[in-house]
Write a protein that holds these residues in place. Sequence first.
Motif, short mmCIF file in Angstrom:
data_model
loop_
_atom_site.label_atom_id
_atom_site.label_comp_id
_atom_site.label_asym_id
_atom_site.label_seq_id
_atom_site.Cartn_x
_atom_site.Cartn_y
_atom_site.Cartn_z
N GLY A 368 0.81 -1.22 0.00
CA GLY A 368 0.00 0.00 0.00
C GLY A 368 0.84 1.26 0.00
N GLY A 369 1.93 1.29 0.78
CA GLY A 369 2.77 2.47 0.84
C GLY A 369 3.47 2.74 -0.48
N ILE A 370 3.97 1.70 -1.13
CA ILE A 370 4.67 1.87 -2.41
C ILE A 370 3.69 2.33 -3.48
N VAL A 371 2.50 1.74 -3.50
CA VAL A 371 1.50 2.12 -4.52
C VAL A 371 1.12 3.59 -4.37
N ALA A 372 1.00 4.05 -3.11
CA ALA A 372 0.61 5.44 -2.89
C ALA A 372 1.74 6.41 -3.23
N ALA A 373 2.99 6.03 -2.97
CA ALA A 373 4.12 6.94 -3.19
C ALA A 373 4.68 6.87 -4.60
N LEU A 374 4.41 5.79 -5.33
CA LEU A 374 5.04 5.57 -6.63
C LEU A 374 4.82 6.71 -7.63
N PRO A 375 3.64 7.32 -7.74
CA PRO A 375 3.48 8.40 -8.73
C PRO A 375 4.36 9.62 -8.47
N HIS A 376 4.89 9.77 -7.26
CA HIS A 376 5.67 10.94 -6.91
C HIS A 376 7.18 10.67 -6.93
N LEU A 377 7.60 9.47 -7.26
CA LEU A 377 9.00 9.09 -7.19
C LEU A 377 9.69 9.35 -8.53
N ASP A 378 10.95 9.74 -8.44
CA ASP A 378 11.79 9.84 -9.63
C ASP A 378 12.48 8.53 -9.94
N GLU A 379 12.78 7.74 -8.90
CA GLU A 379 13.44 6.44 -9.09
C GLU A 379 12.91 5.48 -8.03
N LEU A 380 12.75 4.22 -8.42
CA LEU A 380 12.48 3.12 -7.48
C LEU A 380 13.59 2.10 -7.68
N LEU A 381 14.46 1.96 -6.66
CA LEU A 381 15.63 1.11 -6.78
C LEU A 381 15.58 0.01 -5.74
N ALA A 382 16.41 -1.01 -5.97
CA ALA A 382 16.59 -2.09 -5.00
C ALA A 382 17.78 -1.74 -4.11
N GLY A 383 17.70 -2.10 -2.85
CA GLY A 383 18.81 -1.83 -1.93
C GLY A 383 19.12 -3.04 -1.08
N HIS A 384 19.05 -4.22 -1.68
CA HIS A 384 19.20 -5.45 -0.91
C HIS A 384 20.62 -5.98 -0.89
N SER A 385 21.56 -5.35 -1.61
CA SER A 385 22.92 -5.87 -1.70
C SER A 385 23.90 -4.71 -1.84
N LEU A 386 25.18 -5.05 -1.72
CA LEU A 386 26.21 -4.03 -1.87
C LEU A 386 26.21 -3.47 -3.29
N ALA A 387 25.99 -4.31 -4.29
CA ALA A 387 25.98 -3.84 -5.67
C ALA A 387 24.85 -2.84 -5.92
N THR A 388 23.68 -3.06 -5.32
CA THR A 388 22.57 -2.12 -5.53
C THR A 388 22.81 -0.81 -4.78
N LEU A 389 23.50 -0.86 -3.65
CA LEU A 389 23.84 0.39 -2.96
C LEU A 389 24.86 1.19 -3.78
N GLU A 390 25.79 0.50 -4.42
CA GLU A 390 26.72 1.19 -5.31
C GLU A 390 25.98 1.79 -6.51
N GLU A 391 24.97 1.09 -6.99
CA GLU A 391 24.15 1.62 -8.09
C GLU A 391 23.42 2.89 -7.64
N LEU A 392 22.95 2.92 -6.39
CA LEU A 392 22.30 4.12 -5.86
C LEU A 392 23.26 5.30 -5.87
N LEU A 393 24.50 5.08 -5.45
CA LEU A 393 25.49 6.16 -5.47
C LEU A 393 25.71 6.67 -6.89
N ALA A 394 25.75 5.75 -7.85
CA ALA A 394 25.93 6.16 -9.25
C ALA A 394 24.74 6.98 -9.75
N VAL A 395 23.52 6.60 -9.35
CA VAL A 395 22.32 7.35 -9.77
C VAL A 395 22.36 8.76 -9.18
N LEU A 396 22.69 8.88 -7.92
CA LEU A 396 22.77 10.21 -7.29
C LEU A 396 23.84 11.06 -7.95
N ARG A 397 24.95 10.46 -8.27
CA ARG A 397 26.06 11.23 -8.87
C ARG A 397 25.69 11.70 -10.27
#
Length: 399
Positions: A368-397
């Motif tokens: 329910g929370g994701i469905v409600a917030a999804l229209p306002h998001l610029d990105e929806l990423l996974a953060g379950h591993s070290l590789a996805t956290l590194e991907e988050l840093l690349a997106v921000l940069r």
Amino acid sequence: MSGPDAPPGPIHTARTDAIARIDPLLAGRSAGGPVAALAGFTAVLRHAGLAVPTDRVAAFLQAVGHLGVTDRERAYRAGRVTLCSDPDDLPRYDIAFATWFDPAITARTAPPAATPPPARPAPLGSGRDPDADADGSAEVLEIAVAASATEVLRDRDIAELTRAEREHLRVLLARLRPDPPLRRSRRLSPARHGGADPRRTLRAAMRAGGELRALHRRDQERRPRRVVLLIDVSGSMQPYADALLRFAHVVARRSPASTEVFTLGTRLTRVSRELRLRDPEHALRAADAAIVDRSGGTRLGEVLRTFVDVWGRRGTARGAAVVVFSDGWERGTAELLGEQAGRLARLAHRLVWVNPHAGKDGYLPVQGGIVAALPHLDELLAGHSLATLEELLAVLRRR
């Protein structure tokens, strides 16, 4: 030269000196004294993989002083009580003590380990196998295996890691060097590209006798953009909370003036000051002391409304890159969460939602929370591993 008549090597000499320091009968002849030997032993334990903070070292030295130790066996028992915090630490402690002091002490006193200690990933280039060939083939194999283990760990789900793998992950997180996202400032500065700088160009011409030799340029400065991290520490996010807080510590230490960190649960808690401490263990303990609603419920809508009302309008979120780490499980109304996500998106430069479950096969944003917030998001990423956290840093940069 080898055999019984060979002179003792440097390793044997250092070990003999260490035994002499701890033995009270020989302590008077040691320049370092028994305290130096005990402190050196705690450093060996850290290299063996035990978490030995300074408070445990102080407790160990106090216990030895209180016992009035007269032999190495009492020092062994005092160290087991004060320096070991987990049953998995006992086998490594026995090996470290035997290596540093006396191999006979563990044979007399150490109980046999019920289970072997978990295997720790070997650091790259940690050493050669004594049975290696002359061409060093065993060393190459060890480095290849260690590198492969690290690569596998980068893609593993944090919630499924063993204790040893979590220790390795902490080391890898501490090695991250995130570059903060940049923004254009109104201030102009000299640059290779950009518009013409008349003042500097004319001054250079006057110094050259009125001859215009080069056209100087100027452009807007690049400054770090503020990054705001909102980390869900409720019960459903507990398997990921420690790693995410360590990740936030790395980001906050890299850019302390432009990073703000808050935790979300049943209330909003600012932990920016605690996570700016240099040592990650001290920073995590300080943050844990400040977070009073950890592993509880989640009221994302109410907490986001508090953040926007108290901090967002002050300028903390205005023009910032805001990252929400949450799985989207909401105990309150989803409509409130969607409304507050919209307010936050209008204040922020970009709003990124990191959901650890988004990296799993077959995931659908149906919470329910994701469905409600999804229209306002610029990105929806996974953060379950070290590789996805590194991907988050690349997106921000990039943004």
